[in-house]
Each structure stands twice: as structure tokens, then as C-alpha cells.
Design a protein around this motif. Structure first.
Motif, PDB file in Angstrom:
ATOM      1  N   ALA A  76      45.120  34.629  42.377  1.00 21.63           N
ATOM      2  CA  ALA A  76      45.436  34.195  41.006  1.00 21.63           C
ATOM      3  C   ALA A  76      45.972  32.772  41.056  1.00 21.63           C
ATOM      4  N   SER A 136      41.487  38.771  37.397  1.00 22.38           N
ATOM      5  CA  SER A 136      40.997  37.401  37.166  1.00 22.38           C
ATOM      6  C   SER A 136      41.409  36.545  38.353  1.00 22.38           C
ATOM      7  N   TYR A 157      47.807  35.119  34.399  1.00 17.65           N
ATOM      8  CA  TYR A 157      47.062  36.310  34.820  1.00 17.65           C
ATOM      9  C   TYR A 157      47.968  37.527  35.004  1.00 17.65           C
ATOM     10  N   GLN A 191      46.540  40.439  31.499  1.00 14.59           N
ATOM     11  CA  GLN A 191      45.475  41.029  32.298  1.00 14.59           C
ATOM     12  C   GLN A 191      45.167  42.443  31.812  1.00 14.59           C
TER      13      GLN A 191
END
Length: 508
Positions: A297, A369, A302, A306
């Protein structure tokens, strides 16, 4: 004592056997090279003599394509191209920055050298010349580590190695349209265009796409979208129909004309990529690494927005207690998005520093992500296993296949293409299952040593083969076989609506 007839039979069989061995030994490229050489030499004495050569088809991502028949560039054609390039040198190849103009002229000079060899009589095929408006291309020549650059940079190196020439022309300032016409349809063999640029060009029969009003424009079959993300059924960007599992592509020519880094469904052309820093460091043995897990990350956001992970407010403290490992984050701390408890924040590192950190880690943990970042492959290159989350309640498997879109949707799976490798390289955790199962999987990954690993399709030899295959395809014939013609193609209503909301800025 054998008869003369038997001796003649043996000799004939020996000659046929030798010929068969030679044919097996020759690759297609060497056969084509031999054909070009023989054709060139024989036609010097007999201009009407043409040697026939079979043109076997090519396959990519489960689709079959026709191969271009071999050609030889004549001295006269080479001279014509040379004169044209010299004539337009002062008015073309000038995108928005002097920096890219220098790179363009470097490619033009290499192209001129190639053409000079053909003019001197060397039997060479017509040059492969790409006009590109892909907006990430300029960053490939800078110190950038984003995924798009890591995808294209090795491709640019291979193009130079294989005498394939690429010229950058920005689309929004009309350089693309101008340079295509200056260079000529007979010289430009392919265009690599941003997805938005392709849609805008398709709707501009006066200045961009080839049409009765614009005969010097870009033929349909030369319009390729160079896109890291492909054309996804669930993509909301293009306002596609939401009902049903309908196959579609933002490129009116079909998904084959979308060049992508991963094997994607519906026949996207799988160009792929090679992680160029894969062997930049020596392997650090598992026992010599500190007990640490790195979080994948780059942004602290994030950890808070998320949808594809567990409750992160307490997760890392629990993981630290289970594994007895230090849990490290390199995320940039953003306002309003603090680093959760249980994490050791190191901050953003330079690419070389990050490589060293990764090589000294026992596992890389994805939290949803970024979606299809190259980082999991960088981790495997260092001999570090990766853990990725997914949702089983959507019907998406832990290891999606190349015909399943769900591996590319950020609310369902993180990095389906990497997850398909499976253990001991890629582990997956189901976020709909009890959190204790995820803890056990992460602990197992962090305590299962692996050797450095590079997937076969990401090796430089594989990328080179697919790149050369792409340029060997007869895309015009493939388009004709699909019935693609300007008159038959029209944008669907939802793409027309997208264009109304996002008009081409060059036509204002």
C-alpha cells in the motif's frame, strides 16, 4: 553388390532426410529471412519470379490471427520514405516537450538508418512504425515506478532491439492527427492510442479517422488502444449497460485491438510485460531475513476506504500477536487517514530502497489496493510469497482463470492474474471467512520459504515472442474477416453519451 538403381535410391533418401532435418531446424523467422534473401536475389534476374511461402497463423489469448505475407522493401520505396522524413523533420515529431522531441528524433534517425540499408540493396521487410499518443509514454524515460511505466519500458527496449520504431505524438494538441498525415499511411503501420483518444478519433471523420472526407486519416484496423486496464464489463467509466453479463469493448473494433499487460477475457491482445528489476539484487536466504511482513500500500487512505479487507483498526495488532513478526507499511501518511495500530511506518522509499526492503521480507500482504500492481511479481522475484484478499460470496474463485473478469474487479479480488499462480507463491484469504483462517494463512505464507520465481509468461523471451507476433499479424485481413468497415461500425448509444459528457478537447 548393390545395383546403381539401389545406390541412387539411397542417395535420394539421404538428401530428403537432410532436407527434412534442415526444415525442422529452421524457425519461422529464419525461413522468412531465407525467403526474403532468395526472392531478392532471384528477382534481380527474373522480376516475375516470386517464391511461394506458406504463412501459418498466429495465436494469442485463445484467438487465431492471419500472418502477414513476407515482403521486401524496394530501394525506390526506401528512398521515398527517406525524402519524406527529411522534408518534414522541422514540422513534425514535436510534442509538447523538447524532451520528447529529442526521443522522437532519435527514433527517426534510427529509422533513416534502416531505410538507408534497404536503399543500398539489403533485403529488409518494410519498417514497423508506431505512432503513439499513450500519455504514459513520456514518463517511461524518467525516474518513474508506476505500473504503466514498468509495463511499457521493457517493451520500448525490445522495440529498439528488434528495429521497431515508435514516435510519440500528443493527441489533445492535435500533434497525433498532424504527424500521421505527414508521415503517411504507407509508413505508419500501427497506432497506439489512449482509450479516450481512440473514441474521439473514431468520431472525427474529418480530421482523424480515414473516411471519404479524410482519405489520409487513420485506417480503422491500425487503431489500437494501449491500455493497462483493458475493457471491463463492470467498468462504469464508459457508461456501459449494467443489465446482464454482456460482452463489450470500448474499442469499436473489438477487444483484440486492446493491448493489455495481463491475459484478459474476450480476446484482449495479451502483450504482457517483463519486470525489468527482477534480478537486480542477489537473493537473500530466508533464514537471514528479519521477521517482518510488508504491507502492499502506497497511500494511508487504503487503510480506511478499503472494501476488500477485514476491519483494519485492530487487524494488524492481532496479526502481530499471531506471527510475532514486525508488520511494516511504506504508505504515505495523508491528512485524515492515520496509520492503524500495530503497523511500523517506514514511509515511502525510492524504488531501489524498496527492492532491498522487499528482499529482506518474509511475506508481502495485499489489502485490496492497488488492484493489479506489478509489486507482487517484484516480491516473487525476491523469493518472497504474497498474500492477496478476495470475496468468495461473489462466486469468484480464489484463483480466477484468464476467462474470468472477476479477478480484475477491486471489490471482488486483488490481482486475479497473480493469484492464479497459487501456492506456495501466491496465497489468498477469503474476507468473508472467519478472520482466524486469514491469520493462519498469512502465518503459513510468512513461514514457507520459496526460491526466486518469475512466471514463464513474464520472462523477456516470452514478451519478445508476443511482441513480434503482434507485428507479424495481418491486422487488415483480420479486420476484413470480422467484417469491419467504416460504414458498418458505429458507437453504441452509451459511448455516444460518454462522449457527450467528455468531449474531445481538440474540437472545442
Amino acid at each position: 553388390m548393390s545395383s546403381p538403381r539401389r545406390r541412387g535410391t539411397r542417395i535420394a533418401l539421404a538428401v530428403l532426410s537432410l532436407a527434412a532435418l534442415i526444415c525442422l531446424w529452421l524457425t519461422w523467422d529464419s525461413i522468412r529471412s531465407l525467403h526474403l534473401t532468395l526472392t531478392s536475389r532471384l528477382t534481380q534476374h527474373s522480376p516475375t519470379l516470386v517464391l511461394p511461402l506458406p504463412t501459418p497463423s498466429l495465436t494469442n489469448n485463445n484467438l487465431t490471427y492471419p500472418r502477414r505475407p513476407p515482403e521486401t522493401l524496394s530501394s525506390a520505396q526506401a528512398r521515398e520514405h527517406i525524402d519524406r522524413l527529411n522534408a518534414i523533420r522541422e514540422i513534425a515529431f514535436s510534442p509538447h516537450s523538447k524532451f520528447m522531441q529529442a526521443h522522437n528524433l532519435e527514433n527517426v534517425d534510427r529509422l533513416l538508418q534502416y531505410l538507408s540499408r534497404a536503399e543500398a540493396g539489403e533485403p529488409l521487410p518494410p519498417p514497423r512504425v508506431v505512432l503513439s499518443s499513450w500519455h504514459f509514454q513520456p514518463t517511461c524515460y524518467e525516474e518513474s515506478s508506476n505500473g504503466e511505466v514498468q509495463w511499457m519500458r521493457p517493451i520500448l527496449d525490445l522495440m529498439r532491439e528488434q528495429d521497431i520504431f515508435i514516435i510519440y505524438a500528443a493527441f489533445p494538441d492535435k500533434s497525433f492527427r498532424k504527424d500521421f498525415k505527414l508521415l503517411g499511411n504507407d509508413l505508419i503501420t500501427h497506432t497506439w492510442i489512449d482509450d479516450e483518444h481512440l473514441i474521439w478519433c473514431f468520431q472525427d471523420p474529418v480530421n482523424c479517422i480515414q473516411s471519404p472526407e479524410n482519405p489520409d486519416g487513420v485506417p480503422l484496423w491500425k487503431m489500437f488502444a494501449f491500455t493497462f486496464w483493458g475493457s471491463l464489463r463492470k467498468s462504469g467509466k464508459w457508461l456501459p449497460p449494467t443489465a446482464g453479463n454482456v460482452s463489450w469493448s470500448f474499442n469499436p473494433l473489438g477487444a483484440e485491438w486492446n493491448l493489455v499487460p495481463y491475459q484478459m477475457p474476450d480476446g484482449h491482445f495479451f502483450l504482457g510485460y517483463h519486470y525489468e528489476r527482477c534480478y537486480a539484487l542477489e537473493y537473500v536466504p530466508f533464514a537471514q531475513r528479519p521477521d517482518q511482513i510488508v504491507i502492499l500500500a502506497k497511500k494511508s487512505e487504503y487503510f480506511h476506504n478499503q472494501v476488500l479487507f477485514f476491519d483494519q483498526s485492530s487487524f494488524y495488532a492481532r496479526l502481530k500477536n499471531v506471527t510475532n513478526y514486525n508488520i511494516i507499511t511504506n504508505a504515505r501518511v495523508e491528512d485524515g487517514f492515520p496509520i492503524p495500530d500495530g503497523l511500523s511506518s517506514v514511509g515511502l522509499l525510492l524504488p531501489t530502497e524498496y527492492d532491498i526492503q522487499l528482499a529482506n521480507t518474509k511475506a508481502l500482504l495485499g489489502i485490496g489496493s492497488p488492484l493489479i500492481s506489478p509489486t507482487p511479481y517484484a516480491s516473487l522475484c525476491r523469493g518472497v510469497p504474497v498474500v492477496l484478499p478476495y470475496r468468495s460470496d461473489t462466486g469468484c474463485p480464489a484463483r480466477p482463470g484468464p476467462d474470468e473478469y472477476c479477478g480484475f474487479y477491486g471489490d471482488i479480488h486483488q490481482h486475479g492474474p497473480a493469484a492464479s499462480l497459487g501456492e506456495p507463491y501466491i496465497y489468498t484469504v477469503d474476507i468473508t471467512a472467519p478472520i482466524e483462517e486469514a491469520m493462519k494463512t498469512i502465518d503459513r505464507a510468512a513461514n514457507t520459504p520459496i526460491e526466486p520465481f518469475e512466471p514463464e509468461e513474464m520472462k523477456l523471451t516470452s514478451l519478445r515472442r508476443r511482441l513480434l507476433d503482434y507485428f507479424d499479424i495481418d491486422w487488415e485481413a483480420h479486420g476484413r474477416a470480422k467484417g469491419l468497415g467504416t460504414a458498418e461500425l458505429a458507437l453504441p448509444p452509451w459511448l455516444i453519451e460518454w462522449s457527450r459528457r467528455s468531449p474531445d478537447p481538440t474540437l472545442k
